[in-house]
Design an enzyme around this catalytic site. Sequence first.
Site, mmCIF file in Angstrom:
data_model
loop_
_atom_site.group_PDB
_atom_site.id
_atom_site.type_symbol
_atom_site.label_atom_id
_atom_site.label_comp_id
_atom_site.label_asym_id
_atom_site.label_seq_id
_atom_site.Cartn_x
_atom_site.Cartn_y
_atom_site.Cartn_z
ATOM 1 N N ASN A 78 0.837 -1.183 0.000
ATOM 2 C CA ASN A 78 0.000 0.000 0.000
ATOM 3 C C ASN A 78 0.877 1.239 0.000
ATOM 4 O OD1 ASN A 78 -2.752 0.221 0.006
ATOM 5 N ND2 ASN A 78 -2.992 0.075 2.204
ATOM 6 N N CYS A 79 0.577 2.219 -0.836
ATOM 7 C CA CYS A 79 1.274 3.503 -0.742
ATOM 8 C C CYS A 79 0.817 4.184 0.544
ATOM 9 C CB CYS A 79 0.962 4.381 -1.940
ATOM 10 S SG CYS A 79 1.716 6.022 -1.816
ATOM 11 N N VAL A 80 1.725 4.361 1.465
ATOM 12 C CA VAL A 80 1.364 4.871 2.786
ATOM 13 C C VAL A 80 0.772 6.268 2.705
ATOM 14 C CG1 VAL A 80 3.689 5.719 3.364
ATOM 15 C CG2 VAL A 80 2.118 5.055 5.198
#
Length: 129
Positions: A78-80
């Site tokens: 996941n792109c934080v």
Amino acid sequence: MSKFIIQVSGPAYGTSASVSALRFTKAALNGGHQVVCVFFYQDGVYNTSEFALPASDEFDVIQQWKLLAEQYQIPLVNCVSAALRRGIISEQEAREHALHHWNVSNAFTMGGLGEFVTGMESADRTICF
């Protein structure tokens, strides 16, 4: 055989992006190709919420991502930054921000665009959905 990194920018529901990405990933793996990782970016981070509860007669794309990752040992990242701005919170982020709840499945890890770029360097192709 080719090595792919898959970017999913579409949400789990409301567009066909996630299902198309899942189908492509399965086809690539069945064809003998390698998938370095699946990177969920922008609205794609909605694919990682444990709080999505589709009706029992609907295709559960989120569950299917988790099963695929488990079966083939593919990292789901996941792109934080995209996740946090959309209220998609991991257990670690919840602790760091003194929140009492989180909604990211343990099947997904939080990472940054640096991990995506590193994955792109080790892959032959980047496929975006």
